[in-house]
Design a protein around this motif. Structure first.
Motif, PDB file in Angstrom:
ATOM      1  N   ASN A 103      -3.587 -10.142  -6.520  1.00  0.00           N
ATOM      2  CA  ASN A 103      -3.485  -9.999  -7.965  1.00  0.00           C
ATOM      3  C   ASN A 103      -3.227  -8.553  -8.388  1.00  0.00           C
ATOM      4  OD1 ASN A 103      -3.964 -12.732  -8.546  1.00  0.00           O
ATOM      5  ND2 ASN A 103      -6.132 -12.431  -8.098  1.00  0.00           N
ATOM      6  N   CYS A 104      -2.771  -7.750  -7.449  1.00  0.00           N
ATOM      7  CA  CYS A 104      -2.562  -6.329  -7.728  1.00  0.00           C
ATOM      8  C   CYS A 104      -1.061  -6.036  -7.749  1.00  0.00           C
ATOM      9  CB  CYS A 104      -3.251  -5.502  -6.643  1.00  0.00           C
ATOM     10  SG  CYS A 104      -2.806  -3.770  -6.682  1.00  0.00           S
ATOM     11  N   PRO A 105      -0.534  -5.491  -8.858  1.00  0.00           N
ATOM     12  CA  PRO A 105       0.908  -5.234  -8.921  1.00  0.00           C
ATOM     13  C   PRO A 105       1.374  -4.184  -7.919  1.00  0.00           C
ATOM     14  CG  PRO A 105      -0.220  -4.401 -10.894  1.00  0.00           C
ATOM     15  CD  PRO A 105      -1.224  -5.188 -10.108  1.00  0.00           C
ATOM     16  N   ILE A 106       0.490  -3.271  -7.531  1.00  0.00           N
ATOM     17  CA  ILE A 106       0.907  -2.256  -6.550  1.00  0.00           C
ATOM     18  C   ILE A 106       0.983  -2.884  -5.164  1.00  0.00           C
ATOM     19  CG2 ILE A 106       0.220  -0.099  -5.418  1.00  0.00           C
ATOM     20  CD1 ILE A 106      -0.742   0.888  -8.144  1.00  0.00           C
ATOM     21  N   CYS A 107      -0.021  -3.693  -4.796  1.00  0.00           N
ATOM     22  CA  CYS A 107       0.064  -4.418  -3.518  1.00  0.00           C
ATOM     23  C   CYS A 107       1.251  -5.373  -3.526  1.00  0.00           C
ATOM     24  CB  CYS A 107      -1.223  -5.187  -3.247  1.00  0.00           C
ATOM     25  SG  CYS A 107      -2.621  -4.153  -2.796  1.00  0.00           S
ATOM     26  N   GLY A 108       1.604  -5.870  -4.713  1.00  0.00           N
ATOM     27  CA  GLY A 108       2.706  -6.825  -4.821  1.00  0.00           C
ATOM     28  C   GLY A 108       4.078  -6.173  -4.924  1.00  0.00           C
ATOM     29  N   ARG A 138      -2.777   0.998   0.894  1.00  0.00           N
ATOM     30  CA  ARG A 138      -3.797  -0.055   1.044  1.00  0.00           C
ATOM     31  C   ARG A 138      -4.514  -0.206  -0.298  1.00  0.00           C
ATOM     32  NH1 ARG A 138      -9.162   1.870   1.566  1.00  0.00           N
ATOM     33  NH2 ARG A 138      -9.220   4.140   1.717  1.00  0.00           N
ATOM     34  N   HIS A 139      -5.097  -1.368  -0.494  1.00  0.00           N
ATOM     35  CA  HIS A 139      -5.770  -1.626  -1.763  1.00  0.00           C
ATOM     36  C   HIS A 139      -7.128  -0.938  -1.792  1.00  0.00           C
ATOM     37  CE1 HIS A 139      -6.307  -3.772  -5.533  1.00  0.00           C
ATOM     38  NE2 HIS A 139      -7.588  -3.829  -5.193  1.00  0.00           N
ATOM     39  N   SER A 140      -7.246   0.069  -2.654  1.00  0.00           N
ATOM     40  CA  SER A 140      -8.522   0.740  -2.880  1.00  0.00           C
ATOM     41  C   SER A 140      -8.506   1.264  -4.301  1.00  0.00           C
ATOM     42  CB  SER A 140      -8.706   1.890  -1.888  1.00  0.00           C
ATOM     43  OG  SER A 140      -9.864   2.637  -2.237  1.00  0.00           O
ATOM     44  N   PRO A 149      -8.513  -2.032  -9.896  1.00  0.00           N
ATOM     45  CA  PRO A 149      -7.669  -0.837  -9.811  1.00  0.00           C
ATOM     46  C   PRO A 149      -7.140  -0.599  -8.395  1.00  0.00           C
ATOM     47  CG  PRO A 149      -9.978  -0.208  -9.850  1.00  0.00           C
ATOM     48  CD  PRO A 149      -9.938  -1.699 -10.074  1.00  0.00           C
ATOM     49  N   HIS A 150      -6.054   0.109  -8.310  1.00  0.00           N
ATOM     50  CA  HIS A 150      -5.454   0.493  -7.021  1.00  0.00           C
ATOM     51  C   HIS A 150      -5.043   1.961  -7.162  1.00  0.00           C
ATOM     52  CE1 HIS A 150      -2.563  -0.679  -3.536  1.00  0.00           C
ATOM     53  NE2 HIS A 150      -2.571   0.656  -3.647  1.00  0.00           N
ATOM     54  N   VAL A 151      -5.508   2.795  -6.273  1.00  0.00           N
ATOM     55  CA  VAL A 151      -5.254   4.241  -6.379  1.00  0.00           C
ATOM     56  C   VAL A 151      -3.756   4.530  -6.398  1.00  0.00           C
ATOM     57  CG1 VAL A 151      -5.400   6.430  -5.118  1.00  0.00           C
ATOM     58  CG2 VAL A 151      -7.430   4.971  -5.315  1.00  0.00           C
TER      59      VAL A 151
HETATM   60 ZN   LIG Z   1      -3.590  -3.194  -4.646  1.00  0.00          ZN
END
Ligand SMILES: [Zn+2]
Length: 167
Positions: free
Chosen positions: A12-17, A54-56, A107-109
């Protein structure tokens, strides 16, 4: 945190996506831990976003290796944007405010790399201005360039990056 929960969060993270096919956020370069993308808002020429790969959601969670590599990203990107467009200095910020507008923040850094210019710069027939140089930039000032111009900017920055690859 279980792997399943971690996967659900990153789905559900646009940056991971993000994928290289994204038409708005164009790939510039990456390192082991970071990915550098040209942002759609070019109100300040060469504005970029740097994703942790990575997701953090917290800078305090970064490893020493990630932090040290971030410095090399800063050095390469600043060098390239100075030589490509004559950027004078840079505003680096890690906000993540938008993530907290919803009930369950995810959030994603990511860092905003915003070049600042003392004088207007004309590139590809378009003039880019920095009316607030010497002060914080206006985050609501939006300048959406064409897809063709975005690609031209990517090409120019990547060309400059080849001169700043050895840090
Ligand atoms: Zn992410």
């Amino acid at each position: 945190m279980s792997d399943k929960t971690a996967n659900e969060i990153s789905m559900n993270c646009p940056i991971c996506g993000w994928t290289p096919e994204n038409p708005d956020y164009l790939f510039l370069f990456e390192t082991t831990f970071w990915r550098v993308i040209l942002a759609p808002n070019q109100s300040l020429l060469g504005r970029c976003v740097v994703h942790l790969k990575r997701h953090s959601g917290d800078l305090a969670d970064l490893s020493p290796d990630e932090l040290m590599e971030w410095l090399t990203v800063v050095q390469r990107l600043e060098g390239a944007l100075r030589s490509a467009f004559g950027a004078v200095m840079f505003n680096w910020s890690c906000y993540m405010n938008h993530s907290y507008r919803v009930e369950s923040p995810n959030p994603h850094v990511h860092w905003w790399a915003v070049p600042r210019y003392k004088q207007p710069v004309t590139f590809g027939g378009v003039t880019f201005d920095d009316p607030h140089f010497g002060n914080p930039y206006d985050p609501h000032q939006w300048f959406d360039v064409t897809g063709e111009m975005r690609q031209t900017l990517v090409d120019r920055i990547q060309q400059a990056l080849t001169m700043h690859s050895a840090v």
